[in-house]
Design an enzyme around this catalytic site. Structure first.
Site, mmCIF file in Angstrom:
data_model
loop_
_atom_site.group_PDB
_atom_site.id
_atom_site.type_symbol
_atom_site.label_atom_id
_atom_site.label_comp_id
_atom_site.label_asym_id
_atom_site.label_seq_id
_atom_site.Cartn_x
_atom_site.Cartn_y
_atom_site.Cartn_z
ATOM 1 C CG HIS A 304 -2.044 0.938 1.124
ATOM 2 N ND1 HIS A 304 -1.955 2.265 1.456
ATOM 3 C CD2 HIS A 304 -3.308 0.742 0.654
ATOM 4 C CE1 HIS A 304 -3.114 2.836 1.214
ATOM 5 N NE2 HIS A 304 -3.948 1.949 0.731
ATOM 6 C CG ASP A 361 -8.609 -4.322 -2.617
ATOM 7 O OD1 ASP A 361 -9.806 -4.201 -2.353
ATOM 8 O OD2 ASP A 361 -7.922 -3.432 -3.135
#
Ligand code: ACO
Length: 432
Positions: A304, A361
């Protein structure tokens, strides 16, 4: 005395103001830099650039903190609903009981879509991706509901129309693309239950609303409702800064979210897990491929831009997997692969050194599969969830007197001054 930063360029000292946020985050204010020095800053991907002041969402990537309007995501996931969280993000406060009831009533009232909009669906090719359809439909709303732009109340009718109709449009896209009859929204159902019913009700087997699955969908959408200045939100702000209408700005956000490095990652994770299962790859082979720079395989759902520790949303989503799978009484072999992959990657030096942890996710696709959502609708689910965040950020941006039209600069690296050469004097083959 206010803090400053000193920059020395070509022997000249420049004093720049330092801005501090309410959580102690600091930024060097470089707004006068070009004017005073002729220099600009260079920051591809904007990893070090603060593009606005915002009161909406706070995240700390090193500590894995995420709060909407100051409230920790863990508390909202446990106690709130998606509609209440949307109200919080957009208006800046939790609703009273009366405000929440009124919001829910409006959401129900606004849920049907213009009959002529349905004609759009019929003309899309059968395999058209629902994100492309959704983005076009939201943009088209401006033409069908031109009267809705008066922004006079905090939680005004335009916002509620978009939040309500996007759910109908998404379910309708799915039903039409799978050749099923359209199911209309039911006024007796809450936002999430209504969506599940519009997706799965059938004349043969009527859909039975299950409170635990409705709760799971609430949590999924709460976790996705905002994430400060991510790619799609930045797209909404940048496009909105030209003072275009809100529908066009939101439609841009949907397009940005579609990409596999952003919202498309939940679909990409499932495809990756299926590929591992289908090809019989071992987890170790998979991790080795993800580390190999010559191979374009990445561990989808890992890493991320901001979180350099475990994404707090991924922790909640991981727990949701077990709850939802036990509720639907199903085992999902992809969950076992995901768990093993996580275990091996978290122990691997490459992933440790680069601070690559599961993001939201990684487990969300498994929750969506268990809810019965088809894979190519995953990113649409993300878009519905992110909508309140986009609206809140658009509202903040367009009402902030400090904001200007977004217009970054560049470092030009092309040809220096060159003369035009007439075509008959150019070398090479002539193609007519
Ligand atoms: N698998 C393998 N290596 C990775 C991964 C991954 N998932 N993510 C990052 N890396 C490596 C990069 O190759 C790079 O290595 P290098 O320094 O040797 O060149 C290093 O880690 C830094 O990665 P960047 O891509 O430069 O980091 P950035 O902040 O630009 O990208 C991103 C973040 C796009 C999320 C990236 O981690 C990624 O592609 N992850 C997979 C896709 C994904 O899960 N996206 C969802 C994001 S969350 C969301 O949108 C809801």
């Amino acid at each position: 005395m206010a803090e400053t930063a000193t920059l020395i360029i070509d022997g000249k000292e420049i004093i720049l103001p330092v801005i501090e946020g309410s959580e102690g985050e600091k930024a060097i204010d470089i707004r006068g830099l070009r004017q005073n020095t002729g220099c600009i800053t260079f920051d591809p991907g904007y990893g070090n650039t603060g593009a606005c002041r915002s009161r909406i969402t706070f995240m700390n990537g090193e500590q894995g903190v995420l709060r909407y309007r100051g409230i920790p995501i863990e508390q909202l996931a446990e106690h709130s609903t998606f509609v209440e969280t949307a109200f919080l993000l957009i208006t800046g406060k939790l609703p009273t009981r009366e405000e929440l009831t009124r919001t829910s009533v409006y959401l129900n009232d606004f849920s049907p879509i213009h009959e002529n909009m349905r004609l759009f669906y019929r003309n899309y090719p059968p395999k058209a991706h629902p994100m492309g359809i959704l983005s076009a439909m939201v943009n088209a709303m401006r033409s069908f509901y031109p009267e809705l732009m008066e922004l006079d109340e905090e939680m005004n009718r335009t916002y509620l129309q978009i939040i309500s109709k996007i759910r109908t449009m998404a379910a309708m896209a799915y039903r039409i693309s799978t050749g099923q009859r359209v199911v209309y929204p039911r006024p007796d159902l809450c936002y999430c239950a209504n969506f599940l019913n519009m997706m799965f009700d059938s004349e043969v087997v009527p859909y039975r609303v299950d409170d635990d699955l409705v709760r799971a969908l609430n949590v999924f959408w709460i976790l996705h409702a905002d994430h400060e200045q991510n790619c799609s939100t930045t797209a909404v702000r940048v496009v909105g800064s030209s003072k275009v209408n809100i529908y066009a700005a939101i439609s841009t956000g949907i397009s940005a979210l579609w990409g596999p490095l952003h919202g498309g990652a939940n679909q990409a994770v499932i495809q990756m897990l299926e590929q591992i299962q289908r090809d019989g790859m071992t987890i170790e082979q998979c991790v080795a491929r993800a580390k190999d720079k010559a191979d374009d395989f990445r561990l989808m759902g890992f890493g991320h831009r901001v979180y350099k520790t475990y994404d707090p949303r991924a922790k909640i989503m991981k727990k949701m997997c077990d709850i939802v799978l036990s509720k639907v009484k199903r085992e999902d072999p992809l969950l076992d692969i995901a768990r093993k992959l996580e275990e091996v990657a978290l122990e691997d030096t490459y992933f440790k050194e680069k601070n690559l942890y599961p993001n939201v996710d990684f487990y969300s696709g498994i929750v969506l599969r268990a809810l019965g959502i088809p894979t190519d609708m995953f990113t649409v689910m993300f878009a519905i969830g992110r909508l309140p965040g986009w609206i809140a950020q658009w509202k903040e941006d367009t009402s902030d007197p400090e904001m200007k039209i977004s217009r970054p600069r560049q470092i030009y690296t092309g040809e220096t001054l060159s003369d035009y050469i007439p075509i008959d004097q150019r070398s090479g083959e002539t193609i007519c």
